[in-house]
Write a protein that holds these residues in place. Structure first.
Motif, short mmCIF file in Angstrom:
data_model
loop_
_atom_site.label_atom_id
_atom_site.label_comp_id
_atom_site.label_asym_id
_atom_site.label_seq_id
_atom_site.Cartn_x
_atom_site.Cartn_y
_atom_site.Cartn_z
N PHE A 150 0.81 -1.14 0.02
CA PHE A 150 0.05 -0.03 -0.06
C PHE A 150 1.00 1.16 -0.06
CE2 PHE A 150 -2.62 2.96 2.83
CZ PHE A 150 -3.30 3.57 1.59
N CYS A 151 0.37 2.14 -0.74
CA CYS A 151 1.29 3.51 -0.84
C CYS A 151 0.31 4.69 -0.90
CB CYS A 151 2.28 3.56 -2.08
SG CYS A 151 1.62 3.56 -3.79
N VAL A 152 0.69 5.70 -0.51
CA VAL A 152 0.06 6.91 -0.53
C VAL A 152 0.61 7.98 -1.13
CG1 VAL A 152 -1.06 8.80 0.98
CG2 VAL A 152 -1.35 6.36 1.85
N CYS A 153 -0.13 8.81 -1.85
CA CYS A 153 0.49 9.87 -2.69
C CYS A 153 0.14 11.33 -2.21
CB CYS A 153 0.14 9.89 -4.05
SG CYS A 153 0.29 8.13 -5.16
N ALA A 154 1.12 12.07 -2.08
CA ALA A 154 1.11 13.56 -1.88
C ALA A 154 1.91 14.41 -2.48
CB ALA A 154 1.22 13.99 -0.08
N THR A 155 1.73 15.89 -2.68
CA THR A 155 2.31 16.88 -3.37
C THR A 155 3.34 17.56 -2.27
OG1 THR A 155 0.72 16.80 -4.97
CG2 THR A 155 2.30 18.57 -5.13
N ASN A 156 4.74 17.68 -2.48
CA ASN A 156 5.56 18.44 -1.92
C ASN A 156 5.39 19.90 -2.33
OD1 ASN A 156 8.13 19.95 -1.28
ND2 ASN A 156 8.61 17.87 -0.22
N VAL A 157 4.61 20.75 -1.29
CA VAL A 157 4.71 22.14 -1.59
C VAL A 157 5.73 22.72 -2.01
CG1 VAL A 157 3.91 24.45 -0.72
CG2 VAL A 157 2.44 22.37 0.08
N HIS A 158 6.87 22.53 -1.45
CA HIS A 158 8.19 23.31 -1.80
C HIS A 158 8.79 23.15 -3.20
CE1 HIS A 158 8.04 24.51 2.55
NE2 HIS A 158 8.00 23.14 3.02
N SER A 159 8.87 21.83 -3.49
CA SER A 159 9.32 21.21 -4.76
C SER A 159 8.43 20.90 -5.71
CB SER A 159 10.21 19.91 -4.31
OG SER A 159 9.23 18.91 -4.14
N ARG A 163 5.42 12.67 -3.46
CA ARG A 163 5.69 12.28 -2.44
C ARG A 163 5.24 10.90 -2.10
NH1 ARG A 163 8.44 12.47 2.77
NH2 ARG A 163 8.37 10.33 3.81
N VAL A 164 5.60 9.64 -2.44
CA VAL A 164 5.02 8.36 -2.27
C VAL A 164 5.53 7.90 -0.83
CG1 VAL A 164 4.41 5.97 -3.21
CG2 VAL A 164 5.20 7.80 -4.58
N PHE A 165 4.50 7.69 0.06
CA PHE A 165 4.64 7.22 1.35
C PHE A 165 4.25 5.64 1.49
CE2 PHE A 165 3.49 11.78 2.17
CZ PHE A 165 4.18 12.14 3.10
N THR A 166 5.04 4.98 2.16
CA THR A 166 5.06 3.65 2.04
C THR A 166 5.24 2.92 3.50
OG1 THR A 166 7.19 3.06 1.43
CG2 THR A 166 5.36 3.13 -0.39
N GLY A 167 5.00 1.67 3.68
CA GLY A 167 5.24 1.12 5.18
C GLY A 167 4.90 2.16 6.27
N ASP A 168 6.07 2.03 7.22
CA ASP A 168 5.94 3.00 8.24
C ASP A 168 5.69 4.17 8.05
OD1 ASP A 168 5.95 0.71 9.86
OD2 ASP A 168 8.25 0.57 10.18
N GLU A 169 5.91 4.94 6.73
CA GLU A 169 5.80 6.36 6.45
C GLU A 169 4.34 6.69 6.69
OE1 GLU A 169 9.69 6.88 3.51
OE2 GLU A 169 7.58 6.36 2.84
N ILE A 170 3.44 5.51 6.30
CA ILE A 170 2.23 6.07 6.36
C ILE A 170 1.63 6.24 7.94
CG2 ILE A 170 -0.28 5.18 5.76
CD1 ILE A 170 1.04 3.32 3.61
N SER A 171 0.84 7.36 7.96
CA SER A 171 0.37 8.01 9.10
C SER A 171 -0.78 8.62 9.01
CB SER A 171 1.47 8.50 9.99
OG SER A 171 1.70 9.90 9.27
N SER A 172 -1.62 9.01 10.04
CA SER A 172 -2.54 9.91 9.88
C SER A 172 -2.27 11.29 9.25
CB SER A 172 -3.37 10.42 11.24
OG SER A 172 -2.23 10.88 12.23
N GLU A 173 -1.10 11.70 9.43
CA GLU A 173 -0.52 12.72 8.75
C GLU A 173 -0.07 12.89 7.27
OE1 GLU A 173 -0.44 15.79 10.46
OE2 GLU A 173 -1.28 14.85 11.96
#
Length: 340
Positions: A150-159, A163-173
Motif C-alpha cells: 500500500f502506498c499513499v501519494c501527496a504533493t510536496n509544496v516546496h518542490s 511524495r509516495v509514502f509506504t510502510g511505516d511512513e504512512i500515518s494520519s499525517e
C-alpha cells in the motif's frame, strides 16, 4: 473453480465521489476469484486503501468491507462549514442534487470564502475535519508488511514533486496530506516538509505498482471524467472542468508512458522482460460523474454517498462480467486509441 486473478488497484481521489470507489471495492471483495496484491491511493483513494488493508488484515474480505462501511459512515457524519452537510432524507436524482447544490446559498458562500479567505486565517480555531476520521485507523495494520502492498501519494509544496509514502511512513499525517486541498486546508507538515493533495502530481501514482513482485494488471478506479463533449460556459462549469483536467493530468501522463513502452515491446525495440508489460484496466461511470460537480465532491451527504456506492458496485459488476477472463491476460483499456 476459475483461476485466481491477482491485480493491483489504483484509486483516484475526488472528495465525496470516493464513495464510488467504496462501491467498487465492496463488489470486488465479494469476488473470491480476485486477490488484491497492491494498492496505490490518493486523497479519498488513500483513505479507501487504508480502510481496505486494515480491514483485510483484521478480518479478511468481510473485515475489509466492514471497515470501508465504517469509514464512509464516519465521512457521511462529518459536519464542517468547508464540507457542508445540510441536505438529507429523500432527494432527487444526483444530477439534480448537483445543480441545486451549485446554485445554493451555502455552497456559494463556501466557494467564495475558499477563494478569498486563506485556511490560515482561522488561526487557533483551525482544525482539519478529516483528522478525527483518519486517527481512528489501525496503523499497525495499515503499515504492515502483510496483506496488499500500500502506498499513499501527496504533493510536496516546496518542490512541486510527488511524495509516495509506504510502510511505516504512512500515518494520519500522510493521509491528511494526501487529501489536503490547499484552498480548504492548511498544508500538512511531515519531517519539516509541507504537503498538499496528491492529486496534483499523482492521482494516483501508478509507478509504485510496477514493482517486480506485483502482478502486471493495474485496475484504475477512475472518479474524474476524462472527457466532456460540451464546452463549459457557466462559471461553475468552467471551474469544474479545470478541476477535472488538473486531477487527471498526472494519470494521463503515466498512461501515455505505459502506452509508449507497450508499443516498444510490441515492435521488439525492447528486450522481452527488460521492462514490465503493464496491463491496464479501468472501472468508471463517466456518465454519472459528468452529471456531478465540485459541489458534490465537497458534500459527504449520506444520500449521495449511498447512490455513489450503488453506482460503484454496478460498475464493478459490469467490469467483472465483461472482462474477468481478460485479467492477467490482456489490457482492457485501449491506450493506443486513447493517445493515438
Amino acid at each position: 473453480m476459475a483461476k485466481l486473478k491477482r491485480i493491483n488497484l489504483a484509486l483516484q481521489g475526488g472528495g465525496a465521489h470516493g464513495a464510488f470507489t467504496w462501491g467498487v471495492l465492496d463488489r470486488l471483495l465479494e469476488e473470491e476469484r480476485i486477490e488484491v496484491a497492491g494498492i496505490s491511493g490518493t486523497s479519498a483513494g488513500a483513505l479507501n486503501g487504508a480502510a481496505f488493508k486494515a480491514g483485510w488484515l483484521m478480518g479478511g474480505r468481510e473485515g475489509a468491507r466492514d471497515n470501508l462501511d465504517w469509514l464512509w459512515g464516519r465521512i457521511g457524519a462529518v459536519q464542517d462549514m468547508r464540507m457542508p452537510v445540510w441536505m438529507a432524507g429523500v432527494m432527487p436524482a444526483p444530477a439534480l442534487v448537483s445543480d441545486v447544490l451549485q446554485m445554493s446559498w451555502p455552497f456559494t458562500v463556501m466557494d467564495t470564502m475558499s477563494r478569498v479567505i486563506s485556511p490560515y486565517a482561522y488561526g487557533p480555531f483551525y482544525s482539519n475535519p478529516l483528522r478525527p476520521v483518519v486517527e481512528r485507523f489501525s496503523y499497525d495494520k495499515v503499515c504492515a508488511d502483510r496483506g496488499p502492498s500500500f502506498c499513499v501519494c501527496a504533493t510536496n509544496v516546496h518542490s512541486g514533486k510527488i511524495r509516495v509514502f509506504t510502510g511505516d511512513e504512512i500515518s494520519s499525517e500522510s493521509l491528511l496530506a494526501s487529501a489536503c486541498l490547499p484552498t480548504l486546508f492548511q498544508a500538512v507538515e511531515i519531517d519539516g516538509e509541507h504537503y498538499w493533495d496528491g492529486g496534483y502530481t499523482g492521482n494516483p501514482a501508478l509507478f509504485p505498482l510496477f514493482a517486480p513482485g506485483l502482478p502486471d494488471d493495474i485496475v484504475i478506479v477512475n472518479i474524474n471524467p476524462l472527457e466532456r463533449a460540451e464546452v463549459p460556459r457557466a462559471a461553475h462549469e468552467i471551474q469544474n472542468r479545470i478541476n477535472e483536467i488538473s486531477f487527471n493530468s498526472s494519470l494521463l501522463r503515466e498512461l501515455r508512458a505505459i502506452s509508449f513502452v507497450q508499443r516498444l515491446i510490441a515492435e521488439g525495440a525492447i528486450t522481452e522482460g527488460a521492462m514490465k508489460r503493464v496491463l491496464v484496466h479501468m472501472i468508471a461511470d463517466d456518465d454519472l460523474m459528468r452529471e456531478l460537480s465540485v459541489a458534490t465532491k465537497l458534500l459527504p451527504n449520506p444520500y449521495l454517498l449511498g447512490r455513489l456506492k450503488e453506482a460503484g458496485r454496478a460498475a464493478a459488476d459490469r467490469f467483472l462480467a465483461d472482462h474477468f477472463d481478460d485479467l492477467n491476460v490482456s489490457s482492457t483499456t485501449d491506450l493506443k486509441e486513447m493517445f493515438g
